[in-house]
Design a protein around this motif. Sequence first.
Motif, PDB file in Angstrom:
ATOM      1  N   ASN A  93     -13.938  15.680  31.654  1.00  0.00           N
ATOM      2  CA  ASN A  93     -14.501  15.604  30.306  1.00  0.00           C
ATOM      3  C   ASN A  93     -14.567  14.164  29.811  1.00  0.00           C
ATOM      4  N   SER A 218     -16.406  27.357  28.319  1.00  0.00           N
ATOM      5  CA  SER A 218     -15.506  26.234  28.101  1.00  0.00           C
ATOM      6  C   SER A 218     -14.067  26.700  27.897  1.00  0.00           C
ATOM      7  N   TYR A 294     -12.555  19.209  25.752  1.00  0.00           N
ATOM      8  CA  TYR A 294     -12.720  20.232  26.775  1.00  0.00           C
ATOM      9  C   TYR A 294     -11.702  20.028  27.896  1.00  0.00           C
ATOM     10  N   GLN A 296     -12.029  22.604  30.518  1.00  0.00           N
ATOM     11  CA  GLN A 296     -13.074  23.004  31.461  1.00  0.00           C
ATOM     12  C   GLN A 296     -14.407  22.863  30.739  1.00  0.00           C
ATOM     13  N   ILE A 297     -15.279  22.023  31.280  1.00  0.00           N
ATOM     14  CA  ILE A 297     -16.537  21.780  30.587  1.00  0.00           C
ATOM     15  C   ILE A 297     -17.512  22.919  30.855  1.00  0.00           C
ATOM     16  N   PRO A 298     -18.260  23.339  29.834  1.00  0.00           N
ATOM     17  CA  PRO A 298     -19.202  24.454  30.011  1.00  0.00           C
ATOM     18  C   PRO A 298     -20.421  24.013  30.819  1.00  0.00           C
ATOM     19  N   GLN A 331     -20.020  17.875  27.279  1.00  0.00           N
ATOM     20  CA  GLN A 331     -18.693  17.292  27.149  1.00  0.00           C
ATOM     21  C   GLN A 331     -18.370  17.205  25.662  1.00  0.00           C
ATOM     22  N   ASN A 392     -20.071  15.600  20.681  1.00  0.00           N
ATOM     23  CA  ASN A 392     -20.542  16.442  21.770  1.00  0.00           C
ATOM     24  C   ASN A 392     -21.733  15.777  22.434  1.00  0.00           C
TER      25      ASN A 392
END
Length: 940
Positions: A93, A218, A294, A296-298, A331, A392
């Motif tokens: 991230n 995420s 984040y 875990q990034i989507p 991110q 973001n």
Amino acid sequence: MSNRFNKAALLTGTVMAGAMFATPAYAQDEEAAAAESDLIVVTGSRIQQRNVETAAPIAVVQDEEFKLSGTVNVENVINTLPQVVPGFTSASNNPGTGTSTLNLRGLGSTRTMVLVNGRRWMFYDTAQIVDLNTIPSFLIDSVDVVTGGASAVYGSDALAGVVNFRLKQVEGLELGGQYSLTQEGDGARYQIYGAIGTSFDDGRGSATVFAEYYKRDSIFQGDREFSTFALGDGANGLTPAGSSTLPNGVIRYFGDGNRAGTDFAANRAVVFDNVPGDFRPRAGDLYNFAPVNYLQIPQERYLIGGYADYEFSDGHTAYTEVSFVNNRVAQELAATPVTGTFNVSLAAIAPFLGASENAQLAQLDATETTGTGDGFLDLFLQKRTTETGPRNTLDERNAFRVLGGVRGGITDWLNYDAYYMYARTRNANVQKGNISRSAFQAGLDGSADPINVFGLNSLTPEMVDAISIQAQNGDISTLEVANAALSGFVGNLGMGADDVGFAVGVEYRRVASQFIPDTALSSGDVIGFNAGDATEGAYSVTELFGELNIPILETDSGLRLEVNGAGRYSDYSLDAVGGVWTYAAGVEFAPVDGVTLRGQYQRAVRAPNVGELFGGTAIGFPGATDPCGTAAAVPAGNLRNLCLANGVPAANLGTGLALQLGNTQIPALFGGNPNLQEETSDSWTAGVVLQPSFLPGLTITADYFDIKIEDFITTVSLQQSFDLCFIQVQDQNANVCAPFFGGGPIRNAGGSITTANPPALGGQNIATLSTSGVDLQVNYSTTLPFSLLTDTGEQTLDLSFLGTWTESNLFEAFPGAVPDECAGRFGLICGEPTASYKWTSRASFIDGPLTTSIRWRHLSSVRDDDDSTDFVVERIPAYDVIDLTFSFDVNEKVTLAVGVNNLFEEGTVQLGDNQEQANTYPSTYDLLGRDFFASVGFKF
């Protein structure tokens, strides 16, 4: 920035049987296939061969590993390989680029060549790095990892080695999907895919068309205990840390006004309490920025493509490959921290402060020696703009690749293959949550509607709109390859040996890339994400290459001797690179059946990439001491002569700050360096392959590797550049002196360096990076005399082990620098942990339709790389993760699989000041906890 690129932010024999999941019959299966088609191509060579043996050690990951590990993204399997140090992943991230990259041997992603079906794949940015997210994992048949340089076979970039993803031909219709979820009930991942393949015109042609949709939810750092609070080193262990830029605002006063009796008296800083406009002396307040980052990034991905071939004439086949990927990755960081000195109108901000606070500022204004009583103060302000929400950034990459070619036989011993490939990646990067520095200043000095930054949640929606700015970047990268080659056989040398194989050919490549920031980003007006300068550049290369594979002797007893060689001449359009040679030579010797000895040497090169060459430049003012202003420059000698040649008048030598116009900072340009030369590497491998006849099904392979990269491209500071050129090397024609002598005069008539033409500090070919160690692979397959689900009374046991001992991973930032040893270490210098011992092993029990598989992933302990600092966590203990999978063939058309990764929930390592992000190294150590998956596949 550390001097090891940072290294934080900043890898002979018989083909190894399936490294991660395979049967020892792999080689025999390949040989059977070879007998059927007569010719095959093995990664690491362009020669079509009649067996699977090569001169380079190759580790093979079979498609079963992707299925049994519940992997949808390629990175999740590749990063478990012991030869790989994780690059950017789904956990990257900050830092991160929204991509997944491959870093073989820890030598850098730019030095790892990624191929698909033996040909170059598309890259995504000015660094010319492949995003693994663009490779369809559900179509992977196997992955070949070749150790050591391979430029003689494949061209530039293969200093660490080659990773080749082989995609399978589909017969019929294949459909499937997978769902994954963590034990915490978050981080869901969804995949749906389909592929259809068919033969047509009586088998003269075949085609495969495929599509995939993938979505990853995420997870925030606040969703896990280990990352909820930003941690740092404290006197009594790890302690909550954070940022000094607070949501309720901070004022620092560095002027010379009378602070007596004010809240600035103690430490020149005040903090606003929850009551807007009411401040108090600052006392160690920190903002915990971690929870909204984040973990875990989507990601959302659409992938479509296909490949086909058609025999248009006897023995002559046309083929094509097409692929398109739309990939969206976000991110997210904590709200923008606005910091800096701002000129503040006391009248404009008066309505937002209490009477006592206004009086204190008025006292400072009235007692300053400059601007006395003018109603303005220069204040260093810190405001975390939580009112705007988090920062973001969304990257949406559209990438496509098209390839067309023709291959066939000219005679029964000579074949041809020619193709053209074009790939293009375009990225749109949209940033939200940024603040405009100029608008922020205008809201404080009275030139625009005032803004209230003096308290928690003090900014109104109207104020937020006035200071917010949306920024955008664009990237466009293209790759063109035209290749034509002849390969075949020219008879043998007798003594039972096979025919001599050869390949010759030509290749043309052109790479181009550009980075396009909007005006706000390039001007530096944006606060929130880093500013950037436009970059655009391209270069081409024309190459001639050739290979020879010479079997010398082979007997029925198993005695065999074979040698090979390869060479490539590359002519670059870059003047600083020009024409370069790469070459390789190898030998394999089998004294008896079941024992093969092998060794190989390779010289490889990497031409500088577009970013390194043409990166946009920006001026900076780093602190440095000009050697020509020191007393050492006055006496006769090399330093004096060099300074005179650089334009310093003799009378001004040794005049210290006078030569620097009274400044402790010197202007310099930072960006690309068009004068960069190629990096070069020398790699050696030596190993043995054992396939003992007394234990059928066992294959043991051990290979020693030693790779050394010289002229390694790295950027050093202005002070280091001064010292390298004027103190150490003292040769104005040397590469390290190019910033001072290579771009025209940099000094004025008095010898001072000014903003008129400052030295350009791009990368330089001055570092050295080397690594060595041993790869060990063991595969064993046998039958067990019991079964629950078959009538045979037997089941199959497959065991596999792939491990690496890293003996050394040494980086020397510039000639004379103290080398950094990163084997077995981690930290602010070395970055990602480079465990001395890393392995992945798997045991699979195949009982008819049911496969039960257990995987063991191991990292040995590592210690911090900075011996001069005692961190709270100086050593990370050994790390072991167990995964379990069940796969069941319902019938010939339907397969179900369920599994759990990190079965025993091995915890995430917590670190303080020597972490990368999220209090750990999230790409190396598990961050999801126990993770479940279920998949189904259909074949019709």
